[in-house]
Scaffold this motif. Sequence first.
Motif, PDB file in Angstrom:
ATOM      1  N   GLU A  50      11.911  -4.010 -18.970  1.00 47.63           N
ATOM      2  CA  GLU A  50      11.911  -5.363 -18.397  1.00 47.63           C
ATOM      3  C   GLU A  50      13.302  -5.816 -17.965  1.00 47.63           C
ATOM      4  OE1 GLU A  50       9.902  -8.438 -20.444  1.00 47.63           O
ATOM      5  OE2 GLU A  50       8.083  -7.267 -20.804  1.00 47.63           O
ATOM      6  N   ASP A  51      14.330  -5.342 -18.647  1.00 50.72           N
ATOM      7  CA  ASP A  51      15.673  -5.780 -18.266  1.00 50.72           C
ATOM      8  C   ASP A  51      16.107  -5.211 -16.918  1.00 50.72           C
ATOM      9  OD1 ASP A  51      15.897  -3.164 -19.082  1.00 50.72           O
ATOM     10  OD2 ASP A  51      17.689  -3.462 -20.305  1.00 50.72           O
ATOM     11  N   ARG A  52      15.314  -4.266 -16.381  1.00 49.32           N
ATOM     12  CA  ARG A  52      15.602  -3.691 -15.063  1.00 49.32           C
ATOM     13  C   ARG A  52      14.810  -4.372 -13.942  1.00 49.32           C
ATOM     14  NH1 ARG A  52      19.464   0.634 -14.621  1.00 49.32           N
ATOM     15  NH2 ARG A  52      19.747   1.508 -16.708  1.00 49.32           N
ATOM     16  N   HIS A  53      13.800  -5.182 -14.319  1.00 55.17           N
ATOM     17  CA  HIS A  53      12.891  -5.718 -13.305  1.00 55.17           C
ATOM     18  C   HIS A  53      13.606  -6.565 -12.258  1.00 55.17           C
ATOM     19  CE1 HIS A  53       8.878  -5.300 -15.721  1.00 55.17           C
ATOM     20  NE2 HIS A  53       9.568  -4.182 -15.680  1.00 55.17           N
ATOM     21  N   GLU A  54      14.421  -7.528 -12.713  1.00 53.42           N
ATOM     22  CA  GLU A  54      15.019  -8.482 -11.789  1.00 53.42           C
ATOM     23  C   GLU A  54      15.912  -7.784 -10.779  1.00 53.42           C
ATOM     24  OE1 GLU A  54      15.206 -11.972  -9.958  1.00 53.42           O
ATOM     25  OE2 GLU A  54      13.971 -11.528 -11.734  1.00 53.42           O
ATOM     26  N   GLY A  55      16.744  -6.849 -11.254  1.00 49.61           N
ATOM     27  CA  GLY A  55      17.648  -6.146 -10.354  1.00 49.61           C
ATOM     28  C   GLY A  55      16.896  -5.321  -9.313  1.00 49.61           C
ATOM     29  N   LEU A  56      15.843  -4.594  -9.767  1.00 49.84           N
ATOM     30  CA  LEU A  56      15.066  -3.781  -8.830  1.00 49.84           C
ATOM     31  C   LEU A  56      14.329  -4.647  -7.816  1.00 49.84           C
ATOM     32  CD1 LEU A  56      13.685  -1.091 -11.305  1.00 49.84           C
ATOM     33  CD2 LEU A  56      15.280  -0.688  -9.428  1.00 49.84           C
ATOM     34  N   LYS A  57      13.810  -5.795  -8.275  1.00 51.14           N
ATOM     35  CA  LYS A  57      13.102  -6.685  -7.347  1.00 51.14           C
ATOM     36  C   LYS A  57      14.048  -7.233  -6.282  1.00 51.14           C
ATOM     37  CE  LYS A  57       9.307  -8.324 -10.279  1.00 51.14           C
ATOM     38  NZ  LYS A  57       8.707  -9.515 -10.933  1.00 51.14           N
ATOM     39  N   GLN A  58      15.273  -7.554  -6.669  1.00 53.71           N
ATOM     40  CA  GLN A  58      16.248  -8.054  -5.703  1.00 53.71           C
ATOM     41  C   GLN A  58      16.581  -6.991  -4.667  1.00 53.71           C
ATOM     42  OE1 GLN A  58      19.639  -9.588  -7.823  1.00 53.71           O
ATOM     43  NE2 GLN A  58      18.481 -11.305  -8.723  1.00 53.71           N
ATOM     44  N   LYS A  59      16.720  -5.743  -5.120  1.00 53.09           N
ATOM     45  CA  LYS A  59      17.001  -4.657  -4.187  1.00 53.09           C
ATOM     46  C   LYS A  59      15.813  -4.430  -3.242  1.00 53.09           C
ATOM     47  CE  LYS A  59      20.113  -2.352  -7.440  1.00 53.09           C
ATOM     48  NZ  LYS A  59      21.330  -2.804  -6.748  1.00 53.09           N
ATOM     49  N   LEU A  60      14.611  -4.542  -3.789  1.00 53.57           N
ATOM     50  CA  LEU A  60      13.423  -4.381  -2.947  1.00 53.57           C
ATOM     51  C   LEU A  60      13.316  -5.531  -1.951  1.00 53.57           C
ATOM     52  CD1 LEU A  60      10.888  -2.738  -2.326  1.00 53.57           C
ATOM     53  CD2 LEU A  60       9.676  -4.033  -4.088  1.00 53.57           C
ATOM     54  N   GLN A  61      13.700  -6.739  -2.378  1.00 52.21           N
ATOM     55  CA  GLN A  61      13.681  -7.879  -1.470  1.00 52.21           C
ATOM     56  C   GLN A  61      14.625  -7.643  -0.298  1.00 52.21           C
ATOM     57  OE1 GLN A  61      11.552 -10.465  -2.194  1.00 52.21           O
ATOM     58  NE2 GLN A  61      11.975 -11.231  -0.150  1.00 52.21           N
ATOM     59  N   THR A  62      15.776  -7.020  -0.578  1.00 51.78           N
ATOM     60  CA  THR A  62      16.711  -6.677   0.492  1.00 51.78           C
ATOM     61  C   THR A  62      16.083  -5.680   1.464  1.00 51.78           C
ATOM     62  OG1 THR A  62      18.576  -7.061  -1.004  1.00 51.78           O
ATOM     63  CG2 THR A  62      19.012  -5.765   0.982  1.00 51.78           C
ATOM     64  N   ILE A  78       0.869  -1.183   0.000  1.00 52.41           N
ATOM     65  CA  ILE A  78       0.000   0.000   0.000  1.00 52.41           C
ATOM     66  C   ILE A  78       0.900   1.226   0.000  1.00 52.41           C
ATOM     67  CG2 ILE A  78      -1.759   1.315   1.229  1.00 52.41           C
ATOM     68  CD1 ILE A  78      -2.863  -1.240   2.344  1.00 52.41           C
ATOM     69  N   VAL A  79       0.678   2.066  -0.998  1.00 54.79           N
ATOM     70  CA  VAL A  79       1.484   3.280  -1.164  1.00 54.79           C
ATOM     71  C   VAL A  79       0.549   4.481  -1.259  1.00 54.79           C
ATOM     72  CG1 VAL A  79       3.423   2.099  -2.259  1.00 54.79           C
ATOM     73  CG2 VAL A  79       1.513   2.892  -3.659  1.00 54.79           C
ATOM     74  N   GLU A  80       1.139   5.664  -1.222  1.00 55.60           N
ATOM     75  CA  GLU A  80       0.337   6.885  -1.330  1.00 55.60           C
ATOM     76  C   GLU A  80       0.413   7.409  -2.762  1.00 55.60           C
ATOM     77  OE1 GLU A  80       0.296  11.529   0.145  1.00 55.60           O
ATOM     78  OE2 GLU A  80       1.335  10.033   1.398  1.00 55.60           O
ATOM     79  N   GLY A  81      -0.705   7.314  -3.474  1.00 56.45           N
ATOM     80  CA  GLY A  81      -0.771   7.889  -4.808  1.00 56.45           C
ATOM     81  C   GLY A  81      -0.689   6.870  -5.932  1.00 56.45           C
ATOM     82  N   GLU A  82      -1.417   7.200  -7.013  1.00 55.67           N
ATOM     83  CA  GLU A  82      -1.466   6.309  -8.174  1.00 55.67           C
ATOM     84  C   GLU A  82      -0.100   6.154  -8.843  1.00 55.67           C
ATOM     85  OE1 GLU A  82      -5.403   8.377  -7.585  1.00 55.67           O
ATOM     86  OE2 GLU A  82      -3.319   9.052  -7.864  1.00 55.67           O
ATOM     87  N   LYS A  83       0.696   7.197  -8.842  1.00 59.89           N
ATOM     88  CA  LYS A  83       2.004   7.158  -9.487  1.00 59.89           C
ATOM     89  C   LYS A  83       2.889   6.089  -8.852  1.00 59.89           C
ATOM     90  CE  LYS A  83       5.948  10.174 -10.641  1.00 59.89           C
ATOM     91  NZ  LYS A  83       6.525  11.534 -10.465  1.00 59.89           N
ATOM     92  N   CYS A  84       2.866   6.012  -7.516  1.00 57.42           N
ATOM     93  CA  CYS A  84       3.677   5.024  -6.798  1.00 57.42           C
ATOM     94  C   CYS A  84       3.154   3.605  -7.054  1.00 57.42           C
ATOM     95  CB  CYS A  84       3.666   5.322  -5.301  1.00 57.42           C
ATOM     96  SG  CYS A  84       4.520   6.859  -4.874  1.00 57.42           S
ATOM     97  N   ALA A  85       1.827   3.458  -7.004  1.00 55.41           N
ATOM     98  CA  ALA A  85       1.249   2.130  -7.234  1.00 55.41           C
ATOM     99  C   ALA A  85       1.549   1.654  -8.656  1.00 55.41           C
ATOM    100  CB  ALA A  85      -0.256   2.164  -6.979  1.00 55.41           C
ATOM    101  N   ALA A  86       1.433   2.557  -9.631  1.00 50.82           N
ATOM    102  CA  ALA A  86       1.689   2.186 -11.025  1.00 50.82           C
ATOM    103  C   ALA A  86       3.141   1.770 -11.228  1.00 50.82           C
ATOM    104  CB  ALA A  86       1.340   3.347 -11.948  1.00 50.82           C
ATOM    105  N   ALA A  87       4.071   2.398 -10.496  1.00 50.20           N
ATOM    106  CA  ALA A  87       5.478   2.021 -10.603  1.00 50.20           C
ATOM    107  C   ALA A  87       5.672   0.567 -10.168  1.00 50.20           C
ATOM    108  CB  ALA A  87       6.338   2.959  -9.756  1.00 50.20           C
ATOM    109  N   LEU A  88       5.010   0.178  -9.058  1.00 50.54           N
ATOM    110  CA  LEU A  88       5.104  -1.210  -8.594  1.00 50.54           C
ATOM    111  C   LEU A  88       4.402  -2.158  -9.552  1.00 50.54           C
ATOM    112  CD1 LEU A  88       4.644  -0.690  -4.747  1.00 50.54           C
ATOM    113  CD2 LEU A  88       6.719  -1.380  -5.940  1.00 50.54           C
ATOM    114  N   HIS A  89       3.252  -1.727 -10.111  1.00 53.53           N
ATOM    115  CA  HIS A  89       2.565  -2.547 -11.119  1.00 53.53           C
ATOM    116  C   HIS A  89       3.498  -2.846 -12.287  1.00 53.53           C
ATOM    117  CE1 HIS A  89      -1.609  -0.906  -9.733  1.00 53.53           C
ATOM    118  NE2 HIS A  89      -1.052  -1.712  -8.847  1.00 53.53           N
ATOM    119  N   SER A  90       4.300  -1.845 -12.665  1.00 53.68           N
ATOM    120  CA  SER A  90       5.209  -1.996 -13.798  1.00 53.68           C
ATOM    121  C   SER A  90       6.240  -3.090 -13.547  1.00 53.68           C
ATOM    122  CB  SER A  90       5.909  -0.672 -14.088  1.00 53.68           C
ATOM    123  OG  SER A  90       6.776  -0.773 -15.186  1.00 53.68           O
TER     124      SER A  90
END
Length: 614
Positions: free
Chosen positions: A185-197, A81-93
């Motif tokens: 898409e080539d950025r997804h895996e790296g960003l997800k790993q950082k978010l997992q951290t 849960i984030v504040e604002g559509e812009k933030c939610a859409a970034a995670l959807h991406s």
Amino acid sequence: MVTIPETFNNKPLICNWTYHAKDGAVLGVVGRYQTEGEKKETVPFFIPNGDRWKPGIELKPRPLFGLDKLAECLKDKAVFIVEGEKCAAALHSLGITAVSSIGGCQAAKQTDWTPLNGYKLIYLLPDQDEPGEHYIIDVYRMLMVLDAPPPCKVLRLSELPPRGDIVDWVQSWFDGWDGYAPIAEDRHEGLKQKLQTELKKAESIPTSWTATTTTPCHSINFNWSIPGEIEPKTPKVQTLVPELIPEPFRAWLDDVSQRMQTPGDFALVSVITIVSSLIGAGTGIRPKEFDDWEVIPNMWGACIGRPSVVLKTPSMKEPMQMIDRLQAAYGDIFEREKKEGDFDELLNASVLKDLKSQLDKAAKGTGKDRVYSPQEIDKLKHEFMQMSEDAKQEPARRLLKTNESSIQSMTLLQNQNPRGVLVFRDELTGLLAKWDREDGADERAYFLEGWNGNGSYTDCKIGRGVTEAKQICISLLGGIQPDKLIKYLHQAQRGGNDGLMPRLQLAVWPDEPKDWQLIDIKPNRDAKQAAFLILQRLADMDFMQFGAIQNEQDSRAYFRFDDAGQAVFNRWITELQTIKIKGEDNPLMVEHFGKFRSLMPSLALIFHCIDIAD
């Protein structure tokens, strides 16, 4: 395609986000308008106006942004849960399930958070400022008053700048991203790993968030008062009118409800369920004029009411006495047939003994070489085969109802009673509680299959061998208290719906009588006896003698509507599918109405059979 203005208050449209319902339907759009260097203006367009949308929102409560993504997320997964559509859409991406609300930091309390009921885990991501903190606190408190509050953790992203959010965090790892376009898409895996951290640093909810006072985003202090008791309100129920009761049962059921001073709904539902079980799989109805879709009329009925107030148990047992009486009569027939069977068994044993003696003698052969005659052996074999074919089957007791529900017992009963069996429980709660246990899951599935009325089942155990029922047809009748029922309805709404509750098609919860009177009169025995004779005829009815059809390829005789009835059914089912179901938002009610496809033709067949048995 949703169209909104390209400019608003002389500011150009920078980006827009479409709000969808869980089924994907468009609810509205939020547009972000901003001139470089000036303050942004976020405008909701939720008022349809032809092929365009007008600014404003009238929905109360307001929907979440990301409902369509949430609908695709299993409840054992985490949601952000984030504040604002812009933030939610970034995670959807990034392929991450996230939701937000319309209106920024002041909107949490105006939003419908119930879609998050029962989720395994919620991550709350506050913006790096005071309004963002208050927003997430408000969100948390809204989640905690849900029927099934989800566990929550706070995720404070590392090295966020003042007023920063998840978009700023992504941009710190991804140079050149404007915060609006889909992330490559080539950025997804790296960003997800950082978010997992980052998730490993998620914090428990601060105790201050559950305090009785807080300072919301509009900077006005308020006190949480002690909550008062919420009294549930149930809508008034339409009174059962005599015209809805089948005419042959009208005098009897009116007498029952009058003497007991109880709503007539209980006795009526009980007798309709009983009739449905007597017809059972003996015949069906094909509701369409040409199609072979077939409905078996067995019903599941539930009498809902407070204990010892509306006398639901005595109301059910009055019709149940009829089926007990009928079952006792079949018991007497069985005892006579069993005695005849015992004699036949003795006779067969004697004949078999004599046949064995002849076989022993023939097998020894004749003459010096002891050569046996193949013709003599064939003759004895033929006699044995003929005796086996002529042997009467062991009589089976016809049971119309049972209180037993185990799979093995039910399969045996179904095998001996091809029309099916009525399962009666004074209180359905015990049965439902049994099915909730892990060791009751198979029995629950068995009953759900038996509701269809045309399934089959084979049970194979080493000690008992194979028990096969070519026809599984289960009718069910019982009572339940409102507070017990609510638990199962909530369970179904929270994602535990396997179709059990909607199968209770004849569930009634009538209003409690207000003007009780002392009634002490003799029962109407003539009306009761007339009703019993109808049930007796139905139990033994050969439906083909009364217009049912059965061809060589049909497993049972069936009825169809006449021309007038077909026209009524066609109009009814068209309205059900295109208006009633389509206009219903509650998923549980949609499934409940979906079961009406079989309910209406089942009732039509039941009422027809009552008329021809009268």
